[in-house]
Design an enzyme around this catalytic site. Sequence first.
Site, PDB file in Angstrom:
ATOM      1  N   HIS A 102       0.790  -1.233   0.000  1.00 14.94           N
ATOM      2  CA  HIS A 102       0.000   0.000   0.000  1.00 14.94           C
ATOM      3  C   HIS A 102       0.815   1.272   0.000  1.00 14.94           C
ATOM      4  O   HIS A 102       0.243   2.356  -0.004  1.00 14.94           O
ATOM      5  CB  HIS A 102      -0.937   0.041   1.204  1.00 14.94           C
ATOM      6  CG  HIS A 102      -2.142  -0.821   1.033  1.00 14.94           C
ATOM      7  ND1 HIS A 102      -3.303  -0.369   0.442  1.00 14.94           N
ATOM      8  CD2 HIS A 102      -2.353  -2.113   1.342  1.00 14.94           C
ATOM      9  CE1 HIS A 102      -4.179  -1.351   0.414  1.00 14.94           C
ATOM     10  NE2 HIS A 102      -3.634  -2.424   0.953  1.00 14.94           N
ATOM     11  N   LYS A 130      -8.733  14.199   3.876  1.00 11.23           N
ATOM     12  CA  LYS A 130      -7.901  12.997   3.926  1.00 11.23           C
ATOM     13  C   LYS A 130      -7.013  13.126   5.148  1.00 11.23           C
ATOM     14  O   LYS A 130      -6.984  14.195   5.776  1.00 11.23           O
ATOM     15  CB  LYS A 130      -7.053  12.875   2.652  1.00 11.23           C
ATOM     16  CG  LYS A 130      -6.333  14.186   2.265  1.00 11.23           C
ATOM     17  CD  LYS A 130      -5.552  14.077   0.971  1.00 11.23           C
ATOM     18  CE  LYS A 130      -6.419  14.048  -0.272  1.00 11.23           C
ATOM     19  NZ  LYS A 130      -6.339  12.824  -1.022  1.00 11.23           N
ATOM     20  N   ARG A 131      -6.283  12.046   5.504  1.00 13.95           N
ATOM     21  CA  ARG A 131      -5.334  12.166   6.607  1.00 13.95           C
ATOM     22  C   ARG A 131      -4.386  13.342   6.358  1.00 13.95           C
ATOM     23  O   ARG A 131      -4.044  13.633   5.214  1.00 13.95           O
ATOM     24  CB  ARG A 131      -4.531  10.869   6.758  1.00 13.95           C
ATOM     25  CG  ARG A 131      -5.323   9.735   7.355  1.00 13.95           C
ATOM     26  CD  ARG A 131      -5.908  10.084   8.691  1.00 13.95           C
ATOM     27  NE  ARG A 131      -4.870  10.161   9.703  1.00 13.95           N
ATOM     28  CZ  ARG A 131      -4.698   9.261  10.662  1.00 13.95           C
ATOM     29  NH1 ARG A 131      -5.507   8.226  10.767  1.00 13.95           N
ATOM     30  NH2 ARG A 131      -3.726   9.398  11.552  1.00 13.95           N
ATOM     31  N   LYS A 168       0.776  14.380   1.309  1.00 16.15           N
ATOM     32  CA  LYS A 168      -0.513  14.736   0.700  1.00 16.15           C
ATOM     33  C   LYS A 168      -0.607  16.247   0.430  1.00 16.15           C
ATOM     34  O   LYS A 168      -1.505  16.713  -0.246  1.00 16.15           O
ATOM     35  CB  LYS A 168      -1.660  14.268   1.587  1.00 16.15           C
ATOM     36  CG  LYS A 168      -1.803  12.741   1.640  1.00 16.15           C
ATOM     37  CD  LYS A 168      -2.921  12.341   2.584  1.00 16.15           C
ATOM     38  CE  LYS A 168      -3.100  10.831   2.742  1.00 16.15           C
ATOM     39  NZ  LYS A 168      -3.814  10.205   1.613  1.00 16.15           N
ATOM     40  N   THR A 208      -8.296   6.775  -2.708  1.00 18.29           N
ATOM     41  CA  THR A 208      -9.652   6.305  -2.997  1.00 18.29           C
ATOM     42  C   THR A 208     -10.643   7.441  -2.789  1.00 18.29           C
ATOM     43  O   THR A 208     -11.734   7.419  -3.358  1.00 18.29           O
ATOM     44  CB  THR A 208     -10.049   5.118  -2.090  1.00 18.29           C
ATOM     45  OG1 THR A 208      -9.728   5.456  -0.733  1.00 18.29           O
ATOM     46  CG2 THR A 208      -9.315   3.855  -2.508  1.00 18.29           C
ATOM     47  N   LYS A 233     -14.265   8.584  -4.897  1.00 15.69           N
ATOM     48  CA  LYS A 233     -15.584   8.939  -4.337  1.00 15.69           C
ATOM     49  C   LYS A 233     -16.037  10.287  -4.876  1.00 15.69           C
ATOM     50  O   LYS A 233     -17.209  10.470  -5.239  1.00 15.69           O
ATOM     51  CB  LYS A 233     -15.522   8.996  -2.803  1.00 15.69           C
ATOM     52  CG  LYS A 233     -15.144   7.690  -2.137  1.00 15.69           C
ATOM     53  CD  LYS A 233     -14.774   7.933  -0.661  1.00 15.69           C
ATOM     54  CE  LYS A 233     -13.926   6.803  -0.136  1.00 15.69           C
ATOM     55  NZ  LYS A 233     -13.273   7.143   1.152  1.00 15.69           N
TER      56      LYS A 233
HETATM   57  C1  LIG Z   1     -11.938   7.360   1.387  1.00 18.59           C
HETATM   58  C2  LIG Z   1     -11.495   7.708   2.730  1.00 18.59           C
HETATM   59  C3  LIG Z   1     -10.138   7.902   3.001  1.00 18.59           C
HETATM   60  C4  LIG Z   1      -9.070   7.827   1.934  1.00 18.59           C
HETATM   61  O1  LIG Z   1      -8.903   9.098   1.380  1.00 18.59           O
HETATM   62  P1  LIG Z   1      -7.643   9.484   0.477  1.00 18.59           P
HETATM   63  O2  LIG Z   1      -8.003  10.815  -0.070  1.00 18.59           O
HETATM   64  O3  LIG Z   1      -7.566   8.433  -0.597  1.00 18.59           O
HETATM   65  O4  LIG Z   1      -6.466   9.505   1.355  1.00 18.59           O
HETATM   66  C5  LIG Z   1      -9.759   8.228   4.296  1.00 18.59           C
HETATM   67  N1  LIG Z   1     -10.666   8.348   5.280  1.00 18.59           N
HETATM   68  C6  LIG Z   1     -11.983   8.182   5.050  1.00 18.59           C
HETATM   69  C7  LIG Z   1     -12.944   8.364   6.179  1.00 18.59           C
HETATM   70  C8  LIG Z   1     -12.445   7.854   3.780  1.00 18.59           C
HETATM   71  O5  LIG Z   1     -13.764   7.673   3.589  1.00 18.59           O
END
Ligand SMILES: *Cc1c(COP(=O)(O)O)cnc(C)c1O
Length: 833
Positions: free
Chosen positions: A376, A566-567, A572, A674, A678
Site C-alpha cells: 500500500h 484525507k489524513r 498529501k 480512494t 468517491k
Molecule cells: C476514502 C477515505 C479515506 C481515503 O482518502 P484518500 O483521499 O484516498 O487519502 C480516508 N478516510 C476516510 C474516512 C475515507 O472515507
Amino acid sequence: MSKRYLYNTISLSKLIGLPPLGMDRKSLAEDYKGYFGRFLGRDESCVSKHYLYFALVLTVRDRLMERWKNTKRAYDESRCPWVYYFSMEYLLGRSLSNATLNLELEDELSAALQEYGLNLEGLAELEHDAGLGNGGLGRLAACFLDSCATLQLPVMGYGLRYEYGMFRQEFDNGYQVEEPDRWLRDGNPWELERPEYTQRVKYGGHTEYMDDGCGGWRMCWVDTHDVLAVPYDIPIPGYRNDTVNTLRLWKAEATDVFDLGEFNAGRYPESVAAKNAAENITMVLYPNDAMELGKETRLRQQYFLASASLQDILRDWVRRRGEDFSQFAEKNCFQLNDTHPTCMVPELMRLLMDGHGLGWDDAWEITSRTVAYTNHTLLPEALEKWPVSMFGSLLPRLLEIIYEINARFLTEVARCWPGDTALQARMSIIEEGENPQVRMAHLAIVASFSVNGVAALHTHLLKHGLFYDFYQLWPHKFNNKTNGVTPRRWLAKCNPDLAGLITETIGEEWITDLSQLRRLSLYAENPEFCARWHSIKHENKKRLLALQVQQGIQASAHFLFDVQVKRIHEYKRQLLNILHIIHLYDRIKRGDMENWVPRYMLISGKAAPGYWMAKLIIKLINNVANVVNNDPKTDGALKIFFMPNYGVSIMEIICPGADLSEQISTAGKEASGTGNMKFMMNGAITIGTLDGANIEIREEVGDKNFFLFGLTAEEVEAARQHYNPNGVIAGDEELQRVMHLLECGHFNQFEPGIFNPILNSLRSPQDPWMTVADFRSYIDSQRRVAEAYRDQERWTRMSILNTAASGKFSADRTIEEYNADIWKLEKIPAYTL
Ligand SMILES: *Cc1c(COP(=O)(O)O)cnc(C)c1O
C-alpha cells in the site's frame, strides 16, 4: 441408555427451519414494536432515543440473520475454495442504512416507522461509526467486503475488535486534541459474539524439542503467556442478492479472570493485572497512517490477528476434512492488506509443522501457494521492521522459522546471482547491523505467490524501484489491482437524489455494473438533464454547508466548493493547498479580483498524535482560516472551514457536495488514493498531480475534464538533485508575497515563530515533498478551475462527464480482477429463503 441428554440432533433440526420473516411494513412494524416493548422492555416513559435505534437494528438484523445462515450453508455444502482477507483495519462506518439499502427495506421500513411517528434517516444517524481504521487502507477493506458479498464470493474478513477506534478530533486554540472513541459504549447490536470459537494465542516463553510419542521429535513452544481470542462476527450483506458474508473480529481476554492467589492474599490490584495486560492487546487502534512506530503492543496485535485467525481456519478445515492437508492450498487463499498481518506466514508454518505434524517442505508448499500480499505504500517510514531482539523474546518460535525461511531464500538468491553478497544483504529478510531488524515486506514477498500494487503507477514503481531485486527474481509474482470504492455506499446511499436521477435516466443496473454510467455522457448536452444535475449538486452543497452553521462562517452554495479531506500528511501536501489559499487572500487584499470566483475551502482530516509536523499543519490551517474568515474583505469571496473529526459518515455528506476534489500529493507518493474516486463518482472535478489513481482517473475522463498540474514522478526524482526552493521563491513574485505573509507572522501575531518548522521545510533543498516546486503550476491550474466554474453550464457538463467516466473505480471491478488473477473463486449464490 440414559434418558438424560442435552439435545439430540434430530429434534434440534426442528429448531432450525424457521419461516422467512416478512419484508413488508406490517411485519416490520410488528417486530419493531416487539423489540422495543418486550426485548428492550421500554415504554412511553423511555427518554433515550438510543432504544428507538436499537429496536430498529434488531428488526433489520433478524432479516440479515436468516440470510447469513443460508449463505453459510450454501458455501459449506458446495465445498468451495475460500479467501480470507487479513486486515488490521476495517473502517466500516455505519451499518444500518447500508443494510436497509442492500436488503431493499428502505421504503417499507420508513413506512413502518412512520406509524410510530419515527423517521428512518434520523434514527440511522444515532449509530456510532465503526472507526476501526485510519484512512484509505481500512476503508478499502470495508469496500472490498461489500463487493465480495455483492459478487457472491466466499470471502471472509478477519480483523481486530478494538475497544477504542480512531480517536475523535477536537480543536483547542487551533491545535488538534485527541479524545478516545468509545464506540461500544452503548453496545453494538451488529456483532454476534461467538465464544464457542475462542482461540488461545501464545506470547513469550521459549522453544524445546520434545518426544512426539511416535519415535520422532517435535518443536514445542513452552512457558508462554497465553491470551484468549474471542471472535465477534459482523454480517456483511450483498446488494439485494440474499448473500451475507462474515467479518470476524477478535477480542483479547485473559485466560483466568483474575489470579486467585493474589486475590486471596489481599493484593486486589495485582490480582486483575494479568487480565488488564491481556485485554490491552485489543484495547486501541494505533492511530498512525502510513507511519510505523515499532511499538511492542502493535506487534502483539499483529500476531494476535494472525494466530487467532489461522487457528480458526485450520480448526474449520480439520472439522470438514480431517488431518488431510493435501488439498489445502487449492482451497484456501490469504490476502494480506499490507504487511501488517505478515506474522501469519511463520505462524502458518508453525501450526502446520508443530501442530499438525507436516514436514518443512509440505508446510512451505502450502504457505507459499496460499499467501498473497498487497502493498500500500512506497514511503520508507511506512515499511514495517521489527527489532530481532523484540521479535525473538515475544515470538521465539516464529523467529526460528523466519531464520529458516531466510536461509533457504538466500540460498536461492545465491544460486541465481552467485557471489553477489551485496544483493543478498539487500534482499535478506533480516536487515543486519548493530540493531538487526525483521523486514516484514521481504518476508511477505518471499512467502507470497502474488504481490500487487494498488494503481498502475504504484505497481510500476514497486517493480522498478522499491522491489526491483525481487521483481528480477520473480517477475511473475507482480501484478496491479487498481483500487475501487463501493458504489452502493459512495453513490447510491450517500447521494440519493443524484442516484435517483441516474436510475431514472439509464436504469438501475449501474448499481452493480458501474461501467453503465458511461451512458450518462449522452445527456451532458441535454439542458433539462443538466439543470436537474446542477440543482441536485446545489442542494447537496447546502446540506454540506449545514454542517458548519454554528461556526458562523459566511458562505453560500453558490461558492465553488474546493475540498481536500484525507489524513493530514506531508506527502498529501495540505501545505500546497494552504499556499494557494493565502495567495487568494493576498489577491483579495491587493484588490486583484477581476472575474473573481468565490470559494469555500473545505479541509478535514486527522493527524497521527505523534506526528508533530502534521499537527503543526493543522494549527496553521486553523490560524489562516481564522484570519481570513474574520477579514470583512473576504466576505462573499473566500471562506475556509477546517471540519473537525473527519470520518466515513462525514465523507458521505462531503463528497456529494464537492465541486473540486484536491488530489495534490507529490507525484510518486500516493499509492492510489480512494477519496479521489468517491469525489469523481459524485460529480466533482479533480485538480491533481500525475500520482496514484489520478492518472487513471484522467485517462478515463479525458484531459479536458481534469485539472492537471505539477511534476511527474520521474521529474520529481530528477529535480531532487538540484532542487532550489529559495531560487524558485525569488523568481515568483506571487509566491514571494505568500511566503512574506507567512514569514512576517501575519497568521500568528500573538504566537511568534510557531510556524518556523513549516517555513524551514518549504525552503529546504531537502524537502522530500517539493511543495514549492509545484506552486506555480498549481496556481495556474487553479486559475483555469475558476475560469471553468464561471461558465456554470460548462462546469455542469464536466461534472456529468466525471460521474459518467467513473465506472472503472467501482470496487466490484477491482474484486473481479483479484478473483480472475489471484483468488480464482467460484461465485456461490446463497440459498434463497
Ligand atoms: C476514502 C477515505 C479515506 C481515503 O482518502 P484518500 O483521499 O484516498 O487519502 C480516508 N478516510 C476516510 C474516512 C475515507 O472515507
